[in-house]
Scaffold this motif. Structure first.
Motif, mmCIF file in Angstrom:
data_model
loop_
_atom_site.group_PDB
_atom_site.id
_atom_site.type_symbol
_atom_site.label_atom_id
_atom_site.label_comp_id
_atom_site.label_asym_id
_atom_site.label_seq_id
_atom_site.Cartn_x
_atom_site.Cartn_y
_atom_site.Cartn_z
ATOM 1 N N LYS A 425 82.536 45.834 -4.683
ATOM 2 C CA LYS A 425 82.046 46.372 -3.540
ATOM 3 C C LYS A 425 81.575 47.119 -4.453
ATOM 4 O O LYS A 425 82.166 48.119 -4.693
ATOM 5 N N LYS A 429 79.456 48.425 0.214
ATOM 6 C CA LYS A 429 78.608 47.219 0.753
ATOM 7 C C LYS A 429 79.126 45.542 -0.657
ATOM 8 O O LYS A 429 79.497 45.854 -1.150
ATOM 9 N N ARG A 462 68.649 45.216 3.825
ATOM 10 C CA ARG A 462 69.096 44.476 3.461
ATOM 11 C C ARG A 462 69.636 43.706 2.958
ATOM 12 O O ARG A 462 68.799 42.577 2.489
ATOM 13 N N GLN A 513 83.099 43.063 3.749
ATOM 14 C CA GLN A 513 81.876 43.684 4.570
ATOM 15 C C GLN A 513 81.821 42.994 5.334
ATOM 16 O O GLN A 513 81.655 41.813 5.444
ATOM 17 N N ALA A 516 78.199 41.733 6.650
ATOM 18 C CA ALA A 516 77.902 40.704 5.796
ATOM 19 C C ALA A 516 76.101 39.648 6.297
ATOM 20 O O ALA A 516 77.731 39.231 7.003
#
Length: 605
Positions: A425, A429, A462, A513, A516
């Protein structure tokens, strides 16, 4: 294709010759005055296997003067009344037969033999032959027995009977029911003169001078003329391989959707690489359907376009770089990310320890730019020498191309052939510890097979994780025309392990996440309806986006006349709105540059 071992269990000697097997008696008995239908019998194996026969009469319907199976076919012009017993048989001479021609009436003496293309371990059916023959020509110029018509009416809808459990699932000893099962019909015509008329091509001409047609025009047809393979329980019974007894140069260059107009006729053979095959001494005329190669639409500025493309053992010695570049630029519209499968090392099949593929990739990138595409960048991980399967010496692997003007790659160094990437992480994220990195490379799931390649990309702020795959091939599976029904698919065992590994890795990302964006893609070497895909998908971890297409459009590969999906793109639940396209530029065409069609997914992360 099936061996006839069940009926031959009492025979005492099995002689295995390279890629094929024959079974004979140690001390042959004799069977005098028999007809061809007595030799063929009403099951898949001859009741006279291993016996000497004398003065078997017939008319020569075809002579094969090439390849490893040279000889001629004879057919009895006065058949019996049993539709299960074939009236034709192949006479194997080994060398080019001399002194015999089509239309000759002959008597043949020799040994009845069951020949198993591919060997008994293949599970193939066997071909009844007369071997070590002597023959006498009685007269010449005789009319050939009328050919049996194969069409939508004569070929049953059911494919094959279930094998006998007591015989390990073999159908060899079961009485033939040609009015009920397609494989039984074809077997009852083994060696006989058959014909098809105005048949549509469903498998393009290949380098071995053969193609596939269907005698059932409406059977699982798609709009491009192919026959879609959509279920293990719905075999396409009208498929038939076509070869020719004529010159190879005269064989048509056919693509899917074309038609062989008029009559195509000749003996019905059985071989290792296609099962039942019409070996034509009369070949229809090719009528082209002018099938066009497809092009997808360009991605919108806010859409990320991710493609997968198996480029079939690409190495610097190939002359297909410009064609692949034109496909990527013109047909795929320059995707933002391209997962490439079967990138070979810098000297291809030369087995000298070379594993780097930077030259291969640089040549492709240069060709794409020359074709008017972007200047792609690339990432990959070199395999350990001879550890990933594929063509010996080639060291195939997956690689990412990406357009740096549209996406960025998050490099996290340290990835090599044996070190696994993990999930961590970063700033709340999910992230990869190694990017690019390999997924579980030491697992038994990927022994002698390609290891998944994971990479972390960024598009419009993103993160998208892409996992490029090339699962174990279907080599070793029993053929659809196997003597074992249903045929065993032994290669699935490894793909199931591979699917579980990729699923579990994706699940780790989603556990870290929940929303994701993960794209797992590549040459999965299995169908969208397969257990392999079910394992990959799990309970909502991934979903194969090719299933968003109508069933008739779900294919990326054509094998033995079956249009089927081997290449897939799977997505995690956060990727809700997308468009998917299977771009048909290769698999349906005789002049293909790869045997796979690329797939493309467009979405807004």
């Amino acid at each position: 294709m099936p061996s006839k071992s069940a009926r031959l269990a009492a025979l005492t000697v099995a002689a295995v010759c390279s890629a094929a097997s024959t079974v004979v008696l140690t001390s042959p008995a004799h069977a005098d005055g028999v007809r061809i239908h007595d030799i063929q019998g009403s099951t898949r194996t001859s009741p006279l296997a291993g016996k000497q026969v004398t003065d078997v009469t017939g008319t020569v319907t075809g002579v094969r003067t090439y390849g490893s199976s040279r000889g001629f076919w004879i057919q009895d012009p006065t058949p019996d009344a049993d539709p299960a017993t074939s009236e034709g048989v192949f006479v194997f001479t080994g060398s080019t037969p001399k002194g015999v021609a089509v239309g000759d009436a002959v008597t043949v003496s020799g040994t009845v033999t069951e020949y198993v293309p591919g060997g008994t371990s293949s599970g193939n059916q066997s071909l009844t032959e007369i071997t070590r023959p002597t023959f006498t020509v009685l007269s010449s110029g005789n009319p050939l027995p009328a050919a049996t018509v194969l069409d939508a009416r004569s070929v049953p809808a059911a494919y094959a009977p279930a094998g006998d459990p007591a015989a390990g699932g073999s159908v060899n000893a079961l009485p033939l029911r040609p009015a009920e099962y397609a494989l039984d019909l074809y077997e009852s015509l083994e060696g006989m003169n058959v014909e098809v008329s105005d048949t549509r091509v469903v498998g393009a001409t290949d380098p071995y001078t053969e193609l596939w047609v269907t005698v059932k025009p409406r059977e699982h047809r798609n709009h491009r003329g192919g026959t879609v393979y959509g279920s293990y329980d719905a075999q396409n019974t009208g498929r038939l391989q076509i070869q020719s007894l004529g010159a190879a140069a005269d064989f048509p260059d056919a693509s899917v959707g074309d038609t062989l107009t008029g009559t195509t006729a000749g003996p019905l053979d059985y071989n290792q690489f296609g099962g039942y095959t019409l070996v034509a001494n009369e070949l229809g005329t090719l009528q082209s359907a002018d099938l066009a190669r497809e092009s997808t639409r360009p991605q919108h500025s806010t859409e990320l376009a991710v493609a997968t493309y198996n480029v079939e053992n690409l190495d610097p010695s190939d002359d297909t770089f410009a064609a692949h570049a034109a496909a990527i630029v013109g047909n795929l519209k320059s995707p933002d990310i391209v997962s490439l499968e079967e990138i070979q090392d810098n000297n291809g099949a030369t087995d000298d320890g070379t594993v780097a593929a930077d030259r291969t990739l640089a040549m492709l990138i240069d060709a794409i730019e020359a074709a008017g595409g972007p200047r792609y960048d690339w990432r990959s991980v070199d395999p350990a020498d001879k550890q990933d399967g594929g063509q010996p010496g080639g060291n195939i692997r997956q690689a990412f191309l990406f357009n740096p003007a549209r996406v960025s790659f998050t490099d996290r160094p340290g990835g090599d052939a044996t070190t696994p990437t993990e999930v961590t992480k970063v700033h709340g994220k999910a992230a990869l510890t190694l990017s690019p990195g390999r997924v579980d490379p030491a697992s038994e799931a990927f022994e002698d097979s390609r290891k998944p390649l994971a990479g972390e990309f960024s598009f419009r702020g993103r993160t998208v994780v892409v996992i490029a795959n090339h699962f174990a091939s279907k080599g070793g599976d029993q053929a659809l025309t196997s003597q074992y029904q249903p045929p065993a698919r032994s290669s699935e065992t490894q793909r199931h392990l591979q699917a579980k590994a990729v699923h579990d890795f994706t699940a780790k990302i989603l556990k870290t996440q929940k929303n994701a964006a993960v794209v797992a893609l590549g040459d999965i070497n299995d169908f969208e309806f397969s257990e392999t895909t079910d394992i990959l998908e799990g309970r909502g971890t991934l979903w194969s986006a090719i299933k968003s297409l109508p069933k008739s459009e779900r294919y990326s590969y054509v094998y033995q006349g079956n249009s089927q999906a081997l290449d897939q793109i799977l997505i995690t639940p956060s990727i809700r709105r997308f468009s998917y396209d299977s771009v048909h530029i290769n698999a349906e065409f005789h002049d293909q540059i790869s045997d796979h069609d690329p797939q493309i997914l467009r979405f807004r992360p």
